[in-house]
Scaffold this motif. Structure first.
Motif, PDB file in Angstrom:
ATOM      1  N   GLU A 136       0.559  -1.462  -0.217  1.00 44.38           N
ATOM      2  CA  GLU A 136       0.092  -0.453  -0.076  1.00 44.38           C
ATOM      3  C   GLU A 136       0.770   0.704   0.220  1.00 44.38           C
ATOM      4  O   GLU A 136       0.149   1.954  -0.706  1.00 44.38           O
ATOM      5  CB  GLU A 136      -0.818  -0.101   0.979  1.00 44.38           C
ATOM      6  N   LYS A 137       1.450   1.446   0.856  1.00 47.11           N
ATOM      7  CA  LYS A 137       2.764   2.244   0.764  1.00 47.11           C
ATOM      8  C   LYS A 137       3.709   2.678  -0.562  1.00 47.11           C
ATOM      9  O   LYS A 137       3.467   3.585  -0.960  1.00 47.11           O
ATOM     10  CB  LYS A 137       4.113   2.029   1.941  1.00 47.11           C
ATOM     11  N   ILE A 138       3.699   1.231  -1.220  1.00 46.54           N
ATOM     12  CA  ILE A 138       4.397   1.758  -2.188  1.00 46.54           C
ATOM     13  C   ILE A 138       2.957   1.979  -3.370  1.00 46.54           C
ATOM     14  O   ILE A 138       4.012   2.720  -4.055  1.00 46.54           O
ATOM     15  CB  ILE A 138       4.655   0.187  -2.998  1.00 46.54           C
ATOM     16  N   GLY A 139       2.335   1.759  -3.202  1.00 46.89           N
ATOM     17  CA  GLY A 139       0.844   2.384  -4.399  1.00 46.89           C
ATOM     18  C   GLY A 139       0.909   3.951  -4.085  1.00 46.89           C
ATOM     19  O   GLY A 139       0.650   4.154  -4.704  1.00 46.89           O
ATOM     20  N   GLU A 140       1.201   4.331  -2.076  1.00 45.61           N
ATOM     21  CA  GLU A 140       1.285   6.027  -2.360  1.00 45.61           C
ATOM     22  C   GLU A 140       2.430   5.974  -2.929  1.00 45.61           C
ATOM     23  O   GLU A 140       2.161   8.063  -3.565  1.00 45.61           O
ATOM     24  CB  GLU A 140       0.915   6.508  -1.165  1.00 45.61           C
ATOM     25  N   ASN A 141       3.464   5.752  -3.358  1.00 41.24           N
ATOM     26  CA  ASN A 141       4.565   6.868  -3.962  1.00 41.24           C
ATOM     27  C   ASN A 141       4.534   6.476  -5.623  1.00 41.24           C
ATOM     28  O   ASN A 141       5.699   6.962  -5.908  1.00 41.24           O
ATOM     29  CB  ASN A 141       5.434   6.051  -3.226  1.00 41.24           C
ATOM     30  N   ALA A 142       3.368   5.632  -6.288  1.00 44.92           N
ATOM     31  CA  ALA A 142       4.114   5.095  -7.857  1.00 44.92           C
ATOM     32  C   ALA A 142       3.134   5.628  -7.945  1.00 44.92           C
ATOM     33  O   ALA A 142       1.985   6.499  -7.632  1.00 44.92           O
ATOM     34  CB  ALA A 142       3.843   3.663  -7.870  1.00 44.92           C
ATOM     35  N   SER A 143       3.186   5.906  -9.571  1.00 50.80           N
ATOM     36  CA  SER A 143       2.013   6.963 -10.028  1.00 50.80           C
ATOM     37  C   SER A 143       1.106   5.995 -10.051  1.00 50.80           C
ATOM     38  O   SER A 143       1.005   4.738  -9.703  1.00 50.80           O
ATOM     39  CB  SER A 143       2.593   7.103 -11.038  1.00 50.80           C
ATOM     40  N   TYR A 144      -0.463   6.331 -10.905  1.00 48.35           N
ATOM     41  CA  TYR A 144      -1.378   5.522 -11.044  1.00 48.35           C
ATOM     42  C   TYR A 144      -1.649   4.707 -11.886  1.00 48.35           C
ATOM     43  O   TYR A 144      -1.511   2.911 -11.988  1.00 48.35           O
ATOM     44  CB  TYR A 144      -2.770   6.892 -11.689  1.00 48.35           C
ATOM     45  N   SER A 149      -7.802  10.496  -3.464  1.00 51.64           N
ATOM     46  CA  SER A 149      -6.888  11.372  -5.023  1.00 51.64           C
ATOM     47  C   SER A 149      -6.191  12.776  -4.223  1.00 51.64           C
ATOM     48  O   SER A 149      -7.934  13.174  -3.691  1.00 51.64           O
ATOM     49  CB  SER A 149      -7.221  11.357  -6.019  1.00 51.64           C
ATOM     50  N   ASP A 150      -4.830  13.494  -3.761  1.00 47.68           N
ATOM     51  CA  ASP A 150      -5.542  15.073  -3.788  1.00 47.68           C
ATOM     52  C   ASP A 150      -5.146  15.500  -5.569  1.00 47.68           C
ATOM     53  O   ASP A 150      -4.409  16.576  -4.954  1.00 47.68           O
ATOM     54  CB  ASP A 150      -4.835  15.030  -2.715  1.00 47.68           C
ATOM     55  N   TYR A 194      -2.787  10.019  -2.134  1.00 48.05           N
ATOM     56  CA  TYR A 194      -2.191   9.891  -0.688  1.00 48.05           C
ATOM     57  C   TYR A 194      -3.035   9.406  -0.447  1.00 48.05           C
ATOM     58  O   TYR A 194      -2.270   8.790   0.488  1.00 48.05           O
ATOM     59  CB  TYR A 194      -3.663  10.950  -0.488  1.00 48.05           C
ATOM     60  N   ARG A 195      -3.476   7.914  -0.967  1.00 43.40           N
ATOM     61  CA  ARG A 195      -4.139   7.055   0.151  1.00 43.40           C
ATOM     62  C   ARG A 195      -3.968   5.682  -0.883  1.00 43.40           C
ATOM     63  O   ARG A 195      -5.442   5.884  -1.606  1.00 43.40           O
ATOM     64  CB  ARG A 195      -5.557   7.446   1.418  1.00 43.40           C
ATOM     65  N   TYR A 196      -4.165   4.609  -0.747  1.00 43.17           N
ATOM     66  CA  TYR A 196      -4.251   3.716  -1.923  1.00 43.17           C
ATOM     67  C   TYR A 196      -4.451   2.714  -0.624  1.00 43.17           C
ATOM     68  O   TYR A 196      -3.757   1.437  -0.084  1.00 43.17           O
ATOM     69  CB  TYR A 196      -3.255   3.546  -2.578  1.00 43.17           C
ATOM     70  N   ARG A 197      -6.133   1.557  -0.800  1.00 46.36           N
ATOM     71  CA  ARG A 197      -5.456   0.860   0.410  1.00 46.36           C
ATOM     72  C   ARG A 197      -6.614  -0.591  -0.198  1.00 46.36           C
ATOM     73  O   ARG A 197      -7.083  -0.174  -1.405  1.00 46.36           O
ATOM     74  CB  ARG A 197      -6.938   1.479   1.413  1.00 46.36           C
ATOM     75  N   VAL A 198      -5.617  -1.663   0.226  1.00 42.13           N
ATOM     76  CA  VAL A 198      -6.438  -2.932  -1.048  1.00 42.13           C
ATOM     77  C   VAL A 198      -7.111  -3.928   0.780  1.00 42.13           C
ATOM     78  O   VAL A 198      -7.231  -3.288   1.857  1.00 42.13           O
ATOM     79  CB  VAL A 198      -5.359  -3.453  -1.129  1.00 42.13           C
ATOM     80  N   ARG A 199      -8.838  -4.218  -0.054  1.00 43.10           N
ATOM     81  CA  ARG A 199      -9.425  -4.843   0.510  1.00 43.10           C
ATOM     82  C   ARG A 199      -9.488  -6.430   0.242  1.00 43.10           C
ATOM     83  O   ARG A 199      -9.991  -6.844  -0.947  1.00 43.10           O
ATOM     84  CB  ARG A 199     -10.709  -4.509   0.512  1.00 43.10           C
TER      85      ARG A 199
END
Ligand code: SF4
Ligand code: SF4
Lengths: 189, 386
Positions: free
Chosen positions: B66-74, B336-337, B343-348
């Motif tokens: 999830e943290k990688i997702g927040e630092n990678a582009s979409y 998204s900001d 800004y936050r990327y969360r997986v369920r």
């Protein structure tokens, strides 16, 4: 009847066992490395840099715009842009990468560099037997290792390469109609 | 007073082994165990052979997804989603693409929607087929059913490979469509494989579904009540095995699923046997969906030309996209900001949440049943640990 389910299961196993001698779709394995399956056209593994003409240094399509370096998700591309410009294969002065390294041990074969490159300069290779004996920089590939000719590109991805060449030729024809005969790399490959 | 050293902590008996009855034995199953489906550990307290306590321990495969997702582009997050549940990269791609599409309000061309349905159902086929194989090998039918299942799975993976370039790490879908347009030959080949699939299913059912040993090992084992399943947020075949009619393909109607006719198989007892049969029945329904999709798929583009995948910046806001993955509800929650990365990327992750009730399923059963129950939950550690 108790035991009937077990017996009918065993009949299936027996049919598969005997069938594997006669039916192709019951025996799908190949004896790698003696036997090999042909890889599909779209197969991708690691990126390489395409060059036109015969000169790996001068014909490199890459203009060191660094877009792929920025977009690569695990950040495994490292580019140093040249200070001077060199004529590219279309005789237009362009920057070129002084250093272009890809750390293949980090690359995850995602093809994003290929998708974002506006110059059709980086493509996916099909070589997968890349094990090395050294642990550290043996899989850090420099420009010389990465550069492969357009002819090679045509060999591994025939349909895709033909399309790319057609697009490049169309773009070149649109830009400079005067020299289009010279600027179509697809004509002789 | 000096702080307790790490070594001392290690030496202290874990609370689980407190000998209330005098005869409890603590067994650590995993993390290196052939039946734990990856690096997963279960601390079981046994009374004789009966499990009286079971603590799942995970996190061995944590990769900071999830943290990688927040630092990678979409765009850069898309290949990472393949690595969540590496059996079902196509559905992972879809769930992520769907949430980005919701976030930015993107349209998807019709052909791409059909392709997504086709690929998701193919993924379901190969996931369920290999799950059955694994489950049977957990029960002692070592190898044979698994190899039959893998033979079929391999055909589908070959399809994925010739379409997307990779067997498992497909990275095929994009927000706004799909990456490559399949050729008519590809569709023909896929159709042929789907048409031949019932033969495998019939054979597989004959092989083991009626087997007396299998029935003795699964029926009444690991019973899950509908209330507990709903309260714990269980989704997917596991929930439907308890008789709860909840399938996101029907409930949400995402993609083009409302255009397809299919039934949702429901279980009755919520035991391992029902969970197993649920997979077998779902595969039959998937085949029906695939057949309709091959008939209906239109020609046209597979990518919305207005979508700029590079330097993609959705407007500020939040979105939750979810799909019915083969394992359950797979959702991506994005905030998204307005910048180039979320800004936050969360997986369920469905396998993680389905795993939370493992102890309730295992209590009162023998150690040998624990493996079977775990197998029927259908987990992939890449998704549990992220
Ligand atoms: S490979 Fe393409 S994207 Fe990367 S620096 Fe060269 S021209 Fe730019
Ligand atoms: S394939 Fe992906 S990981 Fe590898 S160099 Fe290209 S962008 Fe980076």
């Amino acid at each position: 009847m108790i035991g009937f389910g077990v017996l009918s299961g065993m009949a299936v196993t027996l049919r598969n066992f005997i069938g594997s001698y006669f039916e192709k779709d019951r025996l799908t394995t190949v004896q790698y490395p003696e036997e090999r399956e042909t890889l599909p056209e779209n197969y991708r593994n690691f990126p390489f840099l395409v060059y036109d003409t015969d000169d790996a240094e001068a014909g490199l399509r890459c203009v060191a715009c660094k877009i792929c370096e920025k977009e690569c998700p695990p950040q495994c591309i490292y580019i140093v842009k040249s200070e001077d410009k060199k004529p590219d294969y279309m005789a237009k002065p362009q920057f070129y990468p002084r250093i272009f390294d890809i750390d293949i041990s980090v690359c995850m074969s995602c093809q994003i560099c290929v998708e974002v490159c506006p110059f059709e300069a980086i493509k996916m290779d099909k070589v997968f037997e890349l094990s090395r004996r050294q642990r550290f920089d043996a899989l850090l590939m420099g420009k010389d290792e990465l550069a492969k000719s357009n002819t090679y590109y045509h060999q591994i991805h025939p349909l895709e390469a033909a399309e790319v060449d057609a697009n490049l030729a169309a773009a070149a024809a649109k830009k400079k109609p005067a020299v289009e005969s010279k600027a179509t790399p697809s004509a002789n490959t | 007073m000096s702080a307790t050293s790490f070594y001392e902590l290690e030496q202290a008996p874990p609370p689980m082994t407190s000998r209330i009855e005098g005869e409890l034995l603590e067994v650590s199953l995993g993390p290196q165990h052939p039946s734990t489906h990856g690096v997963f550990r279960m601390n079981a307290a046994l009374d004789g052979e009966i499990v009286v306590k079971l603590k799942p321990v995970f996190g061995y495969l944590h990769r900071n997804h999830e943290k990688i997702g927040e630092n990678a582009s979409y765009l850069g997050s898309m290949p990472y989603t393949d690595r969540l549940d590496y059996f079902c990269s196509m559905t992972n791609n879809w769930a992520y693409a769907l949430s980005v599409e919701k976030l930015a309000g993107l349209e998807v061309p019709e052909r791409a929607e059909y392709l997504r349905v086709i690929l998701a159902e193919l993924t379901r086929l190969q996931n369920h087929a290999s799950l059955l194989g694994f489950l049977l090998s957990d029960m002692g039918a070592w190898g044979t059913p698994l190899m039959y299942a893998f033979r079929e799975r391999e055909k589908i993976l070959d399809l994925f490979e010739s379409l997307s370039g990779s067997r498992m790490m497909c990275d095929y879908m994009r927000f706004g469509g799909c990456r490559v347009d399949p050729s008519p030959e590809w569709l023909q080949r896929a159709k042929k494989i789907v048409e031949a699939f019932p033969k495998f299913l019939d054979e597989f059912e004959k092989l083991l579904i009626k087997n007396e040993i299998l029935i003795a090992r699964t029926q009444g084992v690991g019973r899950l009540s509908a209330e507990l399943a709903i309260n714990a947020g269980i989704t997917g075949p596991m929930l439907r095995a308890c008789g709860v009619n909840y399938d996101l393909r029907k409930v949400d109607g995402y993609g083009f699923y409302p255009r397809f006719k299919f039934r949702v198989p429901l279980g009755d007892h919520g035991d391992t046997y029902d969970r197993l049969m649920m997979r077998a029945l779902e595969m039959r329904e998937s085949l029906g969906i695939l057949k309709q999709a091959f008939e209906q798929i239109p020609a046209g583009p597979v990518m919305n030309p207005k979508v700029k995948i590079r330097a993609f910046k959705p407007p500020a806001g939040e979105a939750y996209g979810r799909i019915e993955g083969p394992k359950g509800e797979l959702g991506f929650y994005l905030i998204s900001d307005g910048s180039a990365n979320p800004y936050r990327y969360r997986v369920r992750p469905p396998s993680f949440i389905n795993l939370t009730i493992l102890e309730d399923l295992c209590l009162g059963h023998t150690v040998a049943d624990v493996m079977v129950i775990l197998g029927s939950v259908d987990i992939v550690m890449g998704e549990v640990d992220r």
